[in-house]
Design a protein around this motif. Structure first.
Motif, PDB file in Angstrom:
ATOM      1  N   ASN A 294      46.520  39.122  37.363  1.00 59.22           N
ATOM      2  CA  ASN A 294      45.150  39.325  36.878  1.00 59.22           C
ATOM      3  C   ASN A 294      44.426  38.012  36.645  1.00 59.22           C
ATOM      4  O   ASN A 294      43.233  37.899  36.914  1.00 59.22           O
ATOM      5  CB  ASN A 294      45.176  40.131  35.571  1.00 59.22           C
ATOM      6  N   VAL A 295      45.138  37.017  36.114  1.00 59.19           N
ATOM      7  CA  VAL A 295      44.459  35.785  35.715  1.00 59.19           C
ATOM      8  C   VAL A 295      43.850  35.061  36.911  1.00 59.19           C
ATOM      9  O   VAL A 295      42.818  34.395  36.773  1.00 59.19           O
ATOM     10  CB  VAL A 295      45.419  34.859  34.936  1.00 59.19           C
ATOM     11  N   VAL A 296      44.445  35.195  38.088  1.00 60.94           N
ATOM     12  CA  VAL A 296      43.878  34.557  39.282  1.00 60.94           C
ATOM     13  C   VAL A 296      42.557  35.238  39.650  1.00 60.94           C
ATOM     14  O   VAL A 296      41.572  34.579  40.002  1.00 60.94           O
ATOM     15  CB  VAL A 296      44.876  34.594  40.448  1.00 60.94           C
ATOM     16  N   MET A 297      42.521  36.570  39.538  1.00 57.53           N
ATOM     17  CA  MET A 297      41.275  37.289  39.794  1.00 57.53           C
ATOM     18  C   MET A 297      40.235  36.967  38.723  1.00 57.53           C
ATOM     19  O   MET A 297      39.052  36.788  39.023  1.00 57.53           O
ATOM     20  CB  MET A 297      41.536  38.795  39.839  1.00 57.53           C
ATOM     21  N   GLN A 298      40.675  36.903  37.475  1.00 57.42           N
ATOM     22  CA  GLN A 298      39.755  36.614  36.373  1.00 57.42           C
ATOM     23  C   GLN A 298      39.145  35.226  36.521  1.00 57.42           C
ATOM     24  O   GLN A 298      37.930  35.041  36.335  1.00 57.42           O
ATOM     25  CB  GLN A 298      40.510  36.745  35.043  1.00 57.42           C
ATOM     26  N   ALA A 299      39.973  34.254  36.873  1.00 54.45           N
ATOM     27  CA  ALA A 299      39.478  32.895  37.069  1.00 54.45           C
ATOM     28  C   ALA A 299      38.497  32.841  38.232  1.00 54.45           C
ATOM     29  O   ALA A 299      37.432  32.221  38.146  1.00 54.45           O
ATOM     30  CB  ALA A 299      40.652  31.945  37.305  1.00 54.45           C
ATOM     31  N   GLY A 300      38.852  33.508  39.330  1.00 56.73           N
ATOM     32  CA  GLY A 300      37.966  33.529  40.490  1.00 56.73           C
ATOM     33  C   GLY A 300      36.622  34.148  40.166  1.00 56.73           C
ATOM     34  O   GLY A 300      35.574  33.670  40.617  1.00 56.73           O
ATOM     35  N   ALA A 301      36.626  35.202  39.376  1.00 55.72           N
ATOM     36  CA  ALA A 301      35.369  35.855  38.994  1.00 55.72           C
ATOM     37  C   ALA A 301      34.498  34.946  38.139  1.00 55.72           C
ATOM     38  O   ALA A 301      33.288  35.151  38.051  1.00 55.72           O
ATOM     39  CB  ALA A 301      35.666  37.155  38.253  1.00 55.72           C
ATOM     40  N   MET A 302      35.126  33.949  37.521  1.00 52.43           N
ATOM     41  CA  MET A 302      34.374  32.975  36.733  1.00 52.43           C
ATOM     42  C   MET A 302      34.182  31.665  37.503  1.00 52.43           C
ATOM     43  O   MET A 302      34.015  30.597  36.920  1.00 52.43           O
ATOM     44  CB  MET A 302      35.075  32.738  35.396  1.00 52.43           C
ATOM     45  N   CYS A 314      49.634  36.404  44.727  1.00 56.65           N
ATOM     46  CA  CYS A 314      48.862  35.154  44.710  1.00 56.65           C
ATOM     47  C   CYS A 314      48.304  34.830  46.089  1.00 56.65           C
ATOM     48  O   CYS A 314      47.129  34.462  46.229  1.00 56.65           O
ATOM     49  CB  CYS A 314      49.752  34.006  44.230  1.00 56.65           C
ATOM     50  N   ASN A 315      49.153  34.958  47.119  1.00 55.95           N
ATOM     51  CA  ASN A 315      48.700  34.595  48.468  1.00 55.95           C
ATOM     52  C   ASN A 315      47.862  35.679  49.135  1.00 55.95           C
ATOM     53  O   ASN A 315      47.469  35.540  50.297  1.00 55.95           O
ATOM     54  CB  ASN A 315      49.894  34.207  49.360  1.00 55.95           C
ATOM     55  N   GLU A 316      47.578  36.752  48.388  1.00 59.01           N
ATOM     56  CA  GLU A 316      46.640  37.760  48.870  1.00 59.01           C
ATOM     57  C   GLU A 316      45.274  37.631  48.196  1.00 59.01           C
ATOM     58  O   GLU A 316      44.285  38.140  48.715  1.00 59.01           O
ATOM     59  CB  GLU A 316      47.216  39.165  48.640  1.00 59.01           C
ATOM     60  N   ILE A 317      45.244  36.945  47.082  1.00 60.67           N
ATOM     61  CA  ILE A 317      43.985  36.708  46.375  1.00 60.67           C
ATOM     62  C   ILE A 317      43.353  35.395  46.843  1.00 60.67           C
ATOM     63  O   ILE A 317      42.143  35.314  47.066  1.00 60.67           O
ATOM     64  CB  ILE A 317      44.218  36.661  44.851  1.00 60.67           C
ATOM     65  N   ILE A 318      44.190  34.388  46.996  1.00 62.51           N
ATOM     66  CA  ILE A 318      43.710  33.057  47.388  1.00 62.51           C
ATOM     67  C   ILE A 318      43.797  32.888  48.900  1.00 62.51           C
ATOM     68  O   ILE A 318      44.826  33.171  49.518  1.00 62.51           O
ATOM     69  CB  ILE A 318      44.526  31.957  46.689  1.00 62.51           C
ATOM     70  N   VAL A 319      42.697  32.419  49.475  1.00 63.06           N
ATOM     71  CA  VAL A 319      42.640  32.054  50.888  1.00 63.06           C
ATOM     72  C   VAL A 319      42.675  30.529  50.953  1.00 63.06           C
ATOM     73  O   VAL A 319      41.811  29.867  50.358  1.00 63.06           O
ATOM     74  CB  VAL A 319      41.362  32.600  51.561  1.00 63.06           C
ATOM     75  N   GLU A 320      43.658  29.993  51.627  1.00 62.58           N
ATOM     76  CA  GLU A 320      43.877  28.547  51.642  1.00 62.58           C
ATOM     77  C   GLU A 320      42.607  27.770  51.976  1.00 62.58           C
ATOM     78  O   GLU A 320      41.958  28.025  53.001  1.00 62.58           O
ATOM     79  CB  GLU A 320      44.988  28.192  52.639  1.00 62.58           C
ATOM     80  N   SER A 321      42.271  26.841  51.084  1.00 62.77           N
ATOM     81  CA  SER A 321      41.140  25.921  51.213  1.00 62.77           C
ATOM     82  C   SER A 321      39.778  26.613  51.177  1.00 62.77           C
ATOM     83  O   SER A 321      38.745  25.973  51.381  1.00 62.77           O
ATOM     84  CB  SER A 321      41.252  25.091  52.506  1.00 62.77           C
ATOM     85  N   VAL A 322      39.760  27.909  50.917  1.00 63.36           N
ATOM     86  CA  VAL A 322      38.496  28.644  50.794  1.00 63.36           C
ATOM     87  C   VAL A 322      38.166  28.872  49.315  1.00 63.36           C
ATOM     88  O   VAL A 322      37.074  28.539  48.849  1.00 63.36           O
ATOM     89  CB  VAL A 322      38.544  29.989  51.552  1.00 63.36           C
ATOM     90  N   ASN A 355      32.795  29.833  46.542  1.00 63.79           N
ATOM     91  CA  ASN A 355      33.320  30.993  47.268  1.00 63.79           C
ATOM     92  C   ASN A 355      34.084  31.961  46.365  1.00 63.79           C
ATOM     93  O   ASN A 355      34.318  33.123  46.742  1.00 63.79           O
ATOM     94  CB  ASN A 355      34.287  30.534  48.370  1.00 63.79           C
ATOM     95  N   ALA A 356      34.504  31.466  45.209  1.00 59.60           N
ATOM     96  CA  ALA A 356      35.511  32.165  44.417  1.00 59.60           C
ATOM     97  C   ALA A 356      35.076  33.549  43.951  1.00 59.60           C
ATOM     98  O   ALA A 356      35.792  34.544  44.154  1.00 59.60           O
ATOM     99  CB  ALA A 356      35.905  31.307  43.214  1.00 59.60           C
ATOM    100  N   ARG A 357      33.916  33.652  43.330  1.00 64.25           N
ATOM    101  CA  ARG A 357      33.521  34.924  42.713  1.00 64.25           C
ATOM    102  C   ARG A 357      33.317  36.027  43.752  1.00 64.25           C
ATOM    103  O   ARG A 357      33.790  37.160  43.568  1.00 64.25           O
ATOM    104  CB  ARG A 357      32.250  34.749  41.874  1.00 64.25           C
ATOM    105  N   GLU A 358      32.638  35.728  44.842  1.00 60.79           N
ATOM    106  CA  GLU A 358      32.363  36.761  45.833  1.00 60.79           C
ATOM    107  C   GLU A 358      33.645  37.319  46.435  1.00 60.79           C
ATOM    108  O   GLU A 358      33.745  38.526  46.708  1.00 60.79           O
ATOM    109  CB  GLU A 358      31.465  36.194  46.945  1.00 60.79           C
TER     110      GLU A 358
END
Length: 381
Positions: A294-302, A314-322, A355-358
């Motif tokens: 959850n925290v990876v999604m929460q951080a990205g939303a912020m 983790c590797n499904e939420i984060i896209v390398e270098s994006v 890019n993170a929030r979208e």
């Protein structure tokens, strides 16, 4: 009359943090009963979600007598309530809940798998936990791994069968509240938060949020940060979370550094992590294993880019270098390299942050998950 659904977790904090809002939403369409260990957290959750609750004393550790008592209580509960669905989460609740539901022949026995934490074990201990996992899943009519990578692992390892193993929506057990997790939702400014934490405004701030234990990669994180700090004293690390000394403790030197290192700000467990995310530039989660964090999604939303390990979720939420960087687990040098890249290249951090929030909103907004799960429930006959 509404059909009954019984939702079960081992401890109530899992209900409060992992399923927040979901049971109240489902209670519009079904009669929902929550089951977990008792305590203040459970009482607060029932008031928050406006659902009925039953307290059963689950023990997270192997405890044959306690587990048998809990199993008997579950059997009695299911016979009394006659649920249409029993849906379990977490290891112990899943095992006992699915066995009890199988004994009573509950029509639909659903189990969500939010992590397979024994994958890095070996020997008899691993064999025992694999047996427990297969037992849980064999009693279930449907298994829901909360990531696609986890589904692949479960099928490959023969922990479950393809025919009744399914990922809901895009993964995650509950998604996130994108209105709660956004910069504008925090009343205090980033500058003021940093001032309160004793962090200068020209610092590059990394943040860790989670249980402070070995399998969260804390030893590697502190080693990587200490090396980077020696080269660049501007960097700071905020550590949010409690130590779990009885489960998987960190090294003594790691604990010492968390408390005493000049560049580390330790704030312990916080009910509201948003101020700490807002005050940071990059989230770091170097876990050995996760379900769908959850925290990876929460951080990205912020609007925070994240440095995570190359593990399922983790590797499904984060896209390398994006929207972040992905490093190997248990690799302090790779972690240091990515953290250094962030500290030396603020433009890269800014680009990934844009890019993170979208990337989170479009895939993991919680109503996407809730509606997909409701559709799944309604498909059961």
């Amino acid at each position: 009359m509404k059909k009954k659904i019984i939702r079960i977790t081992t401890i109530p904090i899992s209900l409060k943090t992992l399923l927040k809002g979901q049971l109240e939403y489902m209670n519009q369409y079904f009669e929902v009963i929550a089951v977990s260990s008792g305590g203040v957290d459970f009482d607060e959750f029932l008031l928050q979600e406006k659902v009925k609750g039953v307290k059963i004393n689950f023990n997270r550790k192997i405890s044959p007598i306690n587990d048998f008592v809990a199993l008997v209580q579950l059997v009695k509960l299911f016979r009394k309530e006659k649920p249409f669905i029993v849906h379990t989460h977490t290891l112990k609740a899943g095992l006992l809940g699915m066995i009890a539901a199988f004994i009573v022949r509950v029509p639909h026995r659903l189990h969500t798998v939010a992590g397979i934490y024994f994958l890095d074990m070996s020997g008899l201990k691993r064999k025992l936990f694999e047996l427990l996992e297969r037992t849980t899943n064999s009693c279930a009519t449907m298994i829901y791994p909360n990531s696609f990578k986890m589904k692949e692992i479960m099928i490959m390892k023969n922990y479950s069968k393809l025919v009744n193993t399914k990922v809901i929506a895009n993964g995650s057990s509950n998604g996130i509240d994108i209105n709660y997790f956004k910069k504008e939702s925090v009343a205090i400014s980033k500058v003021d938060i940093q001032n309160n934490l004793g962090i200068s405004n020209n610092s590059i701030v990394f943040c860790f949020v989670g249980r402070v234990r070995k399998d969260k990669g804390i030893n590697e994180l502190i080693n990587a940060f200490s090396k980077l700090y020696n080269e660049d004293p501007r960097v700071r690390l905020i550590v949010v979370g409690n130590f779990e000394k009885d489960m998987d403790p960190v090294d003594e030197m790691t604990e010492y550094n968390i408390y005493n290192h000049q560049g580390i700000v330790f704030v312990g467990f916080q009910k509201d992590i948003r101020p700490y995310l807002l005050s940071s530039d990059v989230l770091v989660l170097p876990s050995y294993r996760e379900g769908f964090p959850n925290v990876v999604m929460q951080a990205g939303a912020m609007d925070l880019p994240c440095i995570v390990t190359n593990i399922n979720g983790c590797n499904e939420i984060i896209v390398e270098s994006v929207n972040g960087f992905i490093v190997p687990p248990k690799d302090s040098l790779s972690l240091y390299t990515s953290m250094k890249r962030c500290s030396k290249n603020p433009d890269i951090v800014t680009e990934m942050a844009s890019n993170a929030r979208e990337l989170i909103v479009s895939r993991f907004e919680r109503k996407i998950i809730w509606e997909a799960l409701l559709k799944e429930y309604n498909s059961l006959h």
